[in-house]
Design an enzyme around this catalytic site. Sequence first.
Site, PDB file in Angstrom:
ATOM      1  N   CYS A   1       0.816  -1.218   0.000  1.00  0.00           N
ATOM      2  CA  CYS A   1       0.000   0.000   0.000  1.00  0.00           C
ATOM      3  C   CYS A   1       0.844   1.261   0.000  1.00  0.00           C
ATOM      4  O   CYS A   1       2.032   1.244   0.331  1.00  0.00           O
ATOM      5  CB  CYS A   1      -0.884   0.042   1.252  1.00  0.00           C
ATOM      6  SG  CYS A   1      -1.945  -1.384   1.495  1.00  0.00           S
TER       7      CYS A   1
ATOM      8  N   CYS B   1      -2.543  -3.119  -3.621  1.00  0.00           N
ATOM      9  CA  CYS B   1      -3.805  -2.918  -2.923  1.00  0.00           C
ATOM     10  C   CYS B   1      -4.849  -2.336  -3.880  1.00  0.00           C
ATOM     11  O   CYS B   1      -4.560  -1.412  -4.642  1.00  0.00           O
ATOM     12  CB  CYS B   1      -3.586  -1.969  -1.741  1.00  0.00           C
ATOM     13  SG  CYS B   1      -5.096  -1.461  -0.903  1.00  0.00           S
TER      14      CYS B   1
ATOM     15  N   CYS C   1      -5.967   1.637  -2.328  1.00  0.00           N
ATOM     16  CA  CYS C   1      -5.131   2.826  -2.555  1.00  0.00           C
ATOM     17  C   CYS C   1      -4.411   2.800  -3.896  1.00  0.00           C
ATOM     18  O   CYS C   1      -3.808   3.798  -4.298  1.00  0.00           O
ATOM     19  CB  CYS C   1      -4.120   2.988  -1.422  1.00  0.00           C
ATOM     20  SG  CYS C   1      -2.855   1.687  -1.352  1.00  0.00           S
TER      21      CYS C   1
ATOM     22  N   CYS D   1      32.282 -12.226 -12.753  1.00  0.00           N
ATOM     23  CA  CYS D   1      32.055 -11.781 -14.127  1.00  0.00           C
ATOM     24  C   CYS D   1      31.952 -10.253 -14.202  1.00  0.00           C
ATOM     25  O   CYS D   1      32.058  -9.676 -15.287  1.00  0.00           O
ATOM     26  CB  CYS D   1      30.807 -12.438 -14.706  1.00  0.00           C
ATOM     27  SG  CYS D   1      29.319 -12.243 -13.718  1.00  0.00           S
TER      28      CYS D   1
END
EC number: 2.1.1.63
Length: 345
Positions: free
Chosen positions: A37, A68, A71, A317
Site C-alpha cells: 500500500c 492494494c 489505494c 564476471c
Amino acid sequence: MIVSLEQQKEYYQALITKNRAYDGIFYAGIKTTGIFCHASCTARKPKFENCEFYKTAQEALLAGYRPCKICRPLSFPQMIPEEVQLLVDAVEEQPEKRWKEADFSKLGLHSASARRKFKEVYQMTFVQYARARRMGIAFKEIKKGSKVVDQQLEVGYESASGFNDAFSKIMGNPAKKVVGTPLIASFISIPIGRMLCLADENYLYLLEFEDRRGLELEIEKLRSKYNFRILYGQTLISKQVEQQLNEYFARKRMTFSIPLFYDGTDFQKKVWRELELIPAGNTRSYQEIAIRLGDRNKVRAVGRANGLNKIAIIIPCHRVIGQNGQLTGYAGGLARKKYLLDLEK
C-alpha cells in the site's frame, strides 16, 4: 534495498497517520493480507510487526506482495492510463503467464504504445513488472516452505490452479507431490540488493540478484536438468556464502572459499575458472580472456559464457569489461557492476 529500523518506525508512523507526503517514498507490504500500500491508504492499519517496507514497487512485487485495490499504489503520482491498468489487471488474473506480442493484440492493445506508457508510469518495463510478480509469488512460497496449495485465496487467487502454476512452473514443486533431489533456497541481503542462493550440503549452485533478468529460466533449467526440487532453508554452504559476502562488502575479504558446482560446457567452465583468476581491483577484457584460453577469435564465446555465469560476485564476471575500457552488460545492472569494481579498488 535494506530499510533501517529507524526508517521502518518513521514509515510506520506515516502509514498510521495516512501521511500523503510519503506516498511514493515507500511502499508498505502487509504480511497478513499479502498486499502492498501507499502511506495514505485508508484500509485498516496493521500492527508494526506485520509490516515490511520497500523503497520501490518492484521490490514489493519481488517480495510476493500484490497491489492494494483500495489505494492503488501503482497509480502514484498520477492516474494510470486505461491501457496500462488493463495490463496490470491482466497480470493479476494470470501472474504465471509469460507475455508474447500476440497477447497484447488479444487485449486490443498496440504492443509498443502500451509498453512505452507502462515504462513512463512505473519506471520499469512491463516485462520487468510481470517477471517480478511471477518471481515474487514463487519466492514467497519458498520462504513458507509450501509443498501443497492450500492458501491460494490469501495471495489473491480464486482457484488453486493459477497459484500452483505460478509456483511450480518456476520452482518445480507440484502440489501434493514432491519428487527429486532437494536444493535449498535462501535469501541474502547485501548493500546493493537481495540475492537468491541455491545450495545443498556440498556445493553452491546459484547465486543471483533476485531481480536479474532471466533468473526464473535459470532456475527452471537447473532443476529440470538435475531433477531438483526447491525447498526453503539453510545449509552449511549457504551460511558460508552469507558470511563470506558480508566480509566481502566490509572489505575484509576479496577471495572466496566456497565449493562451487559449475553447470556448463567444458569451454564455459574454462572461462569461469579464468574469471576466478582475475585479482580483485583488476579487470580483463573479453579478448584478453580469449587470448589466455588460446584462441583470440573466441571473444563472442567468452562473452556468452560470461553471461551464463550463475554464481555472481564469487565467480567475478563483473571484472570483465569492454576492449575500450567501458563497462559492458552485467545481468545485475551496470550500477551494481560499478559498485562492485569501486568496492574492490
